[in-house]
Motif scaffolding. Structure first.
Motif, short mmCIF file in Angstrom:
data_model
loop_
_atom_site.label_atom_id
_atom_site.label_comp_id
_atom_site.label_asym_id
_atom_site.label_seq_id
_atom_site.Cartn_x
_atom_site.Cartn_y
_atom_site.Cartn_z
N GLU A 406 0.83 -1.23 -0.01
CA GLU A 406 0.02 -0.04 0.10
C GLU A 406 0.75 1.29 -0.28
O GLU A 406 1.87 1.17 0.67
CB GLU A 406 -1.05 0.14 1.09
CG GLU A 406 -1.80 -1.15 1.06
CD GLU A 406 -2.94 -0.68 2.46
OE1 GLU A 406 -3.28 0.16 2.84
OE2 GLU A 406 -3.35 -2.05 2.98
N SER A 408 0.52 4.03 1.19
CA SER A 408 0.25 4.78 2.32
C SER A 408 1.47 4.33 3.41
O SER A 408 1.56 5.27 4.20
CB SER A 408 -0.99 4.95 2.96
OG SER A 408 -1.41 3.48 3.38
N ARG A 409 1.72 3.23 3.20
CA ARG A 409 2.65 2.68 4.41
C ARG A 409 3.88 2.25 3.83
O ARG A 409 4.90 1.67 4.65
CB ARG A 409 2.01 1.47 5.25
CG ARG A 409 1.72 0.17 4.19
CD ARG A 409 1.16 -0.86 5.00
NE ARG A 409 0.70 -2.16 4.20
CZ ARG A 409 1.64 -3.34 4.48
NH1 ARG A 409 2.82 -2.95 4.96
NH2 ARG A 409 1.41 -4.22 3.62
N THR A 572 11.89 -0.83 16.13
CA THR A 572 11.31 -0.13 14.94
C THR A 572 12.15 0.28 14.15
O THR A 572 13.58 0.10 14.13
CB THR A 572 11.06 1.39 15.78
OG1 THR A 572 12.22 1.84 16.00
CG2 THR A 572 9.90 1.07 16.67
#
Length: 598
Positions: A406, A408-409, A572
């Motif tokens: 996607e 957006s990510r 992360t």
């Protein structure tokens, strides 16, 4: 209908979906109305029948009125049902289109699993085929020809001149939503079972029944059989009828072998032609301006009947041939020389149209593949067409991203390889994005050389052969370990460098299936060998010792890395490519975070 341009695919699809849903609802109401009306007419006919025959109040003539109305309603009802099914397919078409935009497309399209060859140099590594694959995302083809053409383009790139012609064709097709919808709703929601290679080969075979006189005789004999049967019934003359039965038997015996060969040759390749005829008919109505589309459209033109009508006639002949299994035809067919007449008709069709089949099928396949790429381009207006260099070897991608993720990510990264830096050694911890970077570079290279837009701000590349070792697997059946499978793939990529095109190689965790000493020596030798053979590429590793390969290759290689942060038991990543060698590993922290005492 207004064709929206390239700016708002979601708005275009949503508006059309709402319109098609309203049309389907209206047709549904008409379906129920006509159904109720048919019931009312039937009840009226029953009352009239009771008045005519039960009470003698009316003549039977009055029953003709509801009977005629009922027949008209049956015809109208069938038209409404057909239109409702088409509207339902249009609704499904736009629902699937919106699902692609929403990222919910996996499992809703054609996976192209049959095109997946694990021996191919990159198909399995880059998720080109299978569940949630690039092919499933891109393919909107209704025919096998379209699917096979799109698959072939993804598996084997074309020359830049061909790709530029595809770009022009895709740009013309991109806003043609009506054309893509019309192709999507043709026939039932299935793809044609036509096998293009078999059908084309059948069309080019030498004729098996060439006697036109025999075809005329095959038509005359059933007429004489019918006439002799009338003579027997009216005048009681039996001898002519039995004489004609003998003639029928002689004719069947004379041509049995040739007729059987015709039937056997056509039964498999020429089935399920109705959808192909409809696709041809729709494409024949279209007029194009780009050079490649004009050529493809011209390939469908023939003197006399159009290609769609000819394919439709062959389809009718095949359906009539299939009717031999009907009990009535089994009894009457031999007297009519049904199979023989159809065999002559099929051979006549092949003499006239068979040589053009390969051209028609190829044109349909290419137009459908271009429509698939045009739909993809329409749905991803931010994607760009790549630029192809005829000069020095290069792959220069700015803000490359993976098209199956996607937008957006996804975190874009830039990769530049050429006459200067020919190899990037990508280090980093587990899950930091190394393999995804390789797949991103590879899948965009495959898209570019298929003629499609790429997920990047800008991509400039020369004509390349692509080789990847990202997802090599062991094989229990073949007795092959993962390490052996990997070195076989590495040899395959090395062999590619002897071909006419320079190679772009993508090697993930190179030789990680062996000990560190052999791995360092082997990795340096392999990368050096590829570079000396004119290749460019990326190599990933989480073994920092392999980062020394860049130093061994001096200015022809560079180290880059992905970073991570580990705090409070949580890791992360920024998924950004940084220069240099990674300076830390998260392996011990990850092991401790799941409870391992290390």
């Amino acid at each position: 209908m207004v064709q929206l341009a390239n700016g708002d695919p979601r708005g275009a699809y949503a508006a059309r979906l709402e319109s098609r849903r309203q049309a389907a609802a209206l047709l549904d109401r008409r379906h129920h109305f006509i159904g109720n009306l048919r019931l009312l007419v039937f009840l009226t006919a029953a009352i009239l029948a009771w008045l005519a025959w039960g009470r003698g109040a009316l003549t039977a003539f009055w029953l003709g009125v509801p009977a005629a109305v009922f027949v008209c309603l049956i015809v109208a009802h069938e038209l409404v049902l057909r239109a409702r099914r088409a509207a339902g397919r249009a609704v499904a078409h736009y629902e699937r289109a919106l699902a692609r935009l929403d990222g919910n497309w996996a499992g809703r399209g054609e996976t192209g699993e049959r095109f997946l060859d694990y021996a191919h140099a990159y198909a399995a590594d880059l998720d080109l085929f299978g569940q949630a694959s690039l092919f499933e995302l891109m393919s909107t083809a209704r025919t096998r020809m379209g699917e096979e053409t799109l698959a072939r383009w993804l598996l084997d790139g074309a020359d830049p001149a061909v790709l530029r012609a595809r770009h022009e064709a895709i740009a013309e097709l991109r806003p043609l939503l009506d054309l893509r919808e019309d192709l999507a709703v043709l026939g039932e929601d299935v793809r044609t079972g036509v096998h293009p290679a078999d059908l084309a080969a059948w069309g080019e075979q030498p004729p098996l029944l060439e006697s036109r006189a025999a075809r005329v005789i095959a038509f005359v004999i059933p007429c004489l059989v019918a006439a002799s049967a009338v003579l027997w019934g009216v005048l009681g003359w039996r001898d002519p009828f039995f004489a004609m039965l003998a003639v029928v038997a002689i004719f069947i015996a004379r041509y049995r072998r040739a007729v059987n060969r015709v039937v056997e040759a056509v039964e498999q390749p020429a089935h399920d032609l109705a959808l192909l005829a409809n696709v041809l008919a729709r494409l024949e109505r279209e007029r194009f301006t780009s050079a490649r589309l004009v050529e493809l459209r011209a390939a469908l033109d023939v003197a006399g009947q159009p290609a769609s009508a000819r394919i439709a006639r062959l389809d009718r002949l095949i359906q009539m041939l299939d009717s031999r299994d009907n009990p009535f035809m089994k009894a009457v067919g031999p007297l009519m020389l049904w199979t023989e007449q159809l065999a002559f008709a099929i051979e006549a069709w092949r003499r006239l149209s068979g040589p053009a089949l390969r051209r028609w099928l190829a044109a349909v396949g290419e137009i459908e593949a271009l429509c698939s790429l045009a739909a993809y381009a329409f749905e991803h207006p931010a994607d760009v067409f790549p630029e192809f260099e005829s000069g020095p070897l290069c792959f220069d991608g700015e803000d490359l991203a993976h098209p199956l993720l996607e937008r957006s990510r996804v975190v874009p990264n830039s990769v530049c390889l050429g006459d200067g830096v020919r190899v990037l050694i990508v280090s980093g911890s587990n899950m930091s994005g190394k393999s995804t970077l390789l797949r991103t570079v590879g899948i965009n290279a495959a898209l570019a050389q298929a003629g499609a837009p790429v997920r990047a701000r800008h991509l400039r590349l020369s004509r390349l052969a692509l080789g990847a070792s990202i997802r090599t697997l062991d094989s229990l059946q073949d007795g092959t370990s993962r390490f052996y499978a990997e070195i076989k793939r590495l040899h395959q990529i090395m062999v590619l460098t002897a071909g006419p095109l320079p190679v772009l190689f993508l090697l993930d965790e190179l030789l990680h299936g062996t000990n560190s000493h052999d791995r360092r020596i082997g990795a340096e030798a392999i990368v050096r060998g590829l570079v000396e053979r004119g290749a460019i590429g990326l190599v990933t590793t989480h073994d920092l010792a392999l980062a020394q390969v860049a130093a061994a290759l001096a200015a022809r290689a560079a180290n880059v890395h992905f970073e991570d942060q580990f705090s409070d038991g949580r890791i992360t990543f920024d998924y950004r490519l940084h220069p240099g060698v990674v300076e830390k590993s998260n392996a011990l922290e990850l092991m401790r975070s799941v409870g391992l005492e290390v």
